[in-house]
Design a protein around this motif. Structure first.
Motif, mmCIF file in Angstrom:
data_model
loop_
_atom_site.group_PDB
_atom_site.id
_atom_site.type_symbol
_atom_site.label_atom_id
_atom_site.label_comp_id
_atom_site.label_asym_id
_atom_site.label_seq_id
_atom_site.Cartn_x
_atom_site.Cartn_y
_atom_site.Cartn_z
ATOM 1 N N VAL A 136 19.997 -37.221 -85.275
ATOM 2 C CA VAL A 136 19.080 -37.228 -84.130
ATOM 3 C C VAL A 136 17.987 -38.286 -84.334
ATOM 4 O O VAL A 136 17.741 -39.118 -83.461
ATOM 5 C CB VAL A 136 18.434 -35.834 -83.925
ATOM 6 N N GLY A 151 13.468 -34.068 -81.389
ATOM 7 C CA GLY A 151 13.655 -35.481 -81.066
ATOM 8 C C GLY A 151 12.813 -35.923 -79.891
ATOM 9 O O GLY A 151 12.003 -36.849 -80.003
ATOM 10 N N SER A 166 19.605 -41.754 -84.137
ATOM 11 C CA SER A 166 20.142 -42.122 -82.831
ATOM 12 C C SER A 166 19.048 -42.401 -81.808
ATOM 13 O O SER A 166 19.167 -43.341 -81.022
ATOM 14 C CB SER A 166 21.069 -41.029 -82.318
ATOM 15 N N ILE A 167 17.992 -41.582 -81.785
ATOM 16 C CA ILE A 167 16.972 -41.889 -80.779
ATOM 17 C C ILE A 167 15.842 -42.743 -81.338
ATOM 18 O O ILE A 167 14.827 -42.925 -80.701
ATOM 19 C CB ILE A 167 16.411 -40.650 -80.061
ATOM 20 N N ASP A 201 20.662 -41.909 -74.195
ATOM 21 C CA ASP A 201 21.138 -41.949 -75.571
ATOM 22 C C ASP A 201 22.181 -40.848 -75.814
ATOM 23 O O ASP A 201 23.243 -41.097 -76.383
ATOM 24 C CB ASP A 201 19.941 -41.785 -76.512
ATOM 25 N N VAL A 202 21.870 -39.642 -75.349
ATOM 26 C CA VAL A 202 22.803 -38.527 -75.536
ATOM 27 C C VAL A 202 24.102 -38.792 -74.774
ATOM 28 O O VAL A 202 25.200 -38.530 -75.272
ATOM 29 C CB VAL A 202 22.163 -37.198 -75.065
ATOM 30 N N VAL A 234 16.068 -40.642 -73.657
ATOM 31 C CA VAL A 234 16.763 -39.639 -74.464
ATOM 32 C C VAL A 234 18.082 -39.239 -73.792
ATOM 33 O O VAL A 234 19.124 -39.124 -74.443
ATOM 34 C CB VAL A 234 15.856 -38.403 -74.688
ATOM 35 N N TYR A 278 23.166 -30.786 -82.996
ATOM 36 C CA TYR A 278 22.641 -32.111 -82.659
ATOM 37 C C TYR A 278 21.884 -32.066 -81.316
ATOM 38 O O TYR A 278 20.771 -32.588 -81.194
ATOM 39 C CB TYR A 278 23.802 -33.119 -82.624
ATOM 40 N N THR A 332 17.936 -32.614 -80.632
ATOM 41 C CA THR A 332 17.526 -33.726 -79.767
ATOM 42 C C THR A 332 16.490 -33.257 -78.759
ATOM 43 O O THR A 332 15.451 -33.889 -78.575
ATOM 44 C CB THR A 332 18.736 -34.301 -79.003
#
Ligand code: TRP
Length: 438
Positions: free
Chosen positions: A218, A56, A221-222, A254-255, A251, A48, A52
């Motif tokens: 990924v 991502g 989520s973003i 978010d992570v 980013v 992941y 990302t």
């Protein structure tokens, strides 16, 4: 292309906060832990993170740069590259039409849990309570309607002011609360086992499906692959906003929220000896159990679900905004009408999706109920396809050097390489595998 009457963010921070508001949502706090659990924990996390910071982040930069340059909705933006590419924007609009209904069904569960946090449910009953609730015919629908109409209302009143202020308040609060919760959970018995599960990779669990699921997560989520950042970027007034500098913080945020969530949910799951494969129910069964076991837990539970609601709504707003901007810019109907018709569509599809946990649970395609079908189709197929086409459009048709994302030469070159080669090739092979061609 420059249009003085077009609305715009109050400041650069407005773009960051609205984007973070879109990125941080149910994807981090609800979807991430159960997908990670189903895919082997630590090894999933690794893949992941890898995706990302390669595919991502590249797509986030590319989409926002395109939006800032064209000041248009996704179809207009891709149409500017080449009129035939408008279709990429339309896929994005369709994807949103699929995500909003099931996202809002979960949003409805959250509203219900906020209400429920005023009454106490005894510990043994959390599982049955949740499954009974989502499979009942009336209650979840009511809460879903409340959630959807609230989202529509915020979008209707315009987001520039509302969302900026809302996120400024919500994001720090969300972080603070998650940290408090994480610290509390980490002191529970056996919490460390959960941390180990989350961080230690077990490569025997890694299959081709793990890559597909990690990539889906990924994108989801973003908020990549369907033109969110094109839409939000289009509301930036000037053209010299340094995209990389501005958007990498989105980013990272978010992570971080996903990591904090993992460090809260997994220790809790292990500490209470709960099953890891609860799927979408994980957040709704595990967390209430933790809350019921700690001092002032009921209060914490209430706050947690309020924060979850805030995170979810800012994401729903962004999803709705893509369709709204499209309908206003391209179909040329008023904002009011656009929201009205789109909400109607979501009401109908969302009702079916919600009922797929109860009355319609017998209706399965490929062994999956409608809810899972929608999520799989959107996250694992449509978003990656959108991302792939975006990469091709920018990397090969437009030419990535036309989008300046940073003054730093190495970073700019890295971006160009990624959007041209890494992103399309990775996504292509994973998708081929998903449809069973390799
Ligand atoms: N990223 C959001 C979340 O994590 C969901 C979301 C909002 C989204 N807008 C999106 C996902 C656009 C994909 C595309 O909950």
């Amino acid at each position: 292309m420059s249009d003085d009457s077009r609305a715009s963010w109050g400041s650069k921070i407005g773009l960051i906060l609205a984007s973070a508001g879109s990125a941080v949502g149910l994807g981090n706090l609800w979807r991430f832990p159960y997908i990670a659990a189903q895919n082997g924990g630590g090894s999933f996390l690794l893949i992941y993170l890898l995706f990302t910071f390669s595919i991502g982040i590249t797509l986030v930069f590319a989409e926002s740069a395109l939006g800032i340059k064209t000041k248009s909705d996704p179809t207009g933006a891709f149409g500017w590259i080449n009129p035939r590419l408008k279709i990429i924007g339309i896929i994005g609009v369709l994807t949103s039409a699929i995500i909003v209904p099931y996202y809002s069904v979960v949003g409805g569960w959250i509203v219900a849990y906020i209400v429920k946090s005023f009454s106490t449910i005894s510990i043994e009953n959390f599982e049955t309570h949740f499954t009974d609730f989502i499979s009942s015919p009336v209650q979840p629908l009511l809460f879903f309607y409340i959630y959807l109409l609230s989202t529509a209302t915020v979008v209707y009143f315009g987001i520039e002011n509302g969302i900026e202020k809302f996120c400024k308040l919500m994001m720090p609060l969300l972080f603070l609360l998650l940290i408090v919760l994480m610290v509390r959970v980490l002191t529970l018995d056996n919490a460390l086992d959960g941390v180990k599960f989350f961080f230690l990779p077990d490569f025997s669990k890694v299959t081709a499906k793990t890559f597909l699921n990690a990539m889906g997560q990924v994108f989801f989520s973003i908020s990549a692959g369907m033109g969110i950042y094109i839409t939000y970027g289009s509301y930036v007034k000037n053209n010299d906003t340094p995209v990389a500098k501005t958007m990498y913080s989105v980013v990272i945020l978010d992570v971080m929220v996903s990591l904090l969530t993992g460090l809260t949910i997994f220790p809790a799951v292990f500490s209470f000896g709960l099953p890891m494969n609860a799927g979408p129910a994980l957040t709704f069964i595990t967390l209430p159990k933790v809350f019921s076991a700690i001092t002032f837990g009921q209060f914490f539970g209430f706050i947690f679900f309020v924060i979850l609601l805030g995170a979810a709504i800012t994401s729903s707003i962004s999803l709705m905004e893509v369709v709204t901007t499209y309908l206003c810019d391209q179909v040329k109907i008023s904002r009011k009408k656009a929201i009205f018709y789109y909400t109607l569509v979501c009401l109908v599809t969302g009702t079916l999706v919600s009922l797929s946990f109860g009355k319609l649970s017998g209706f399965k395609i490929g062994g999956k109920i409608l809810f899972d079908q929608f999520d799989y189709l959107a996250s694992n197929i449509l978003l990656p396809v959108g991302g792939f086409l975006t990469a091709i459009a920018i990397g090969w048709v437009l030419g990535p050097e036309k989008l300046v994302i940073s003054k730093n030469k190495a970073l700019q070159k890295g971006f160009e390489f990624c959007i041209k080669w890494i992103a399309p090739i990775c996504v292509f092979f994973i998708l081929l595998n998903a449809v069973g061609l390799i």
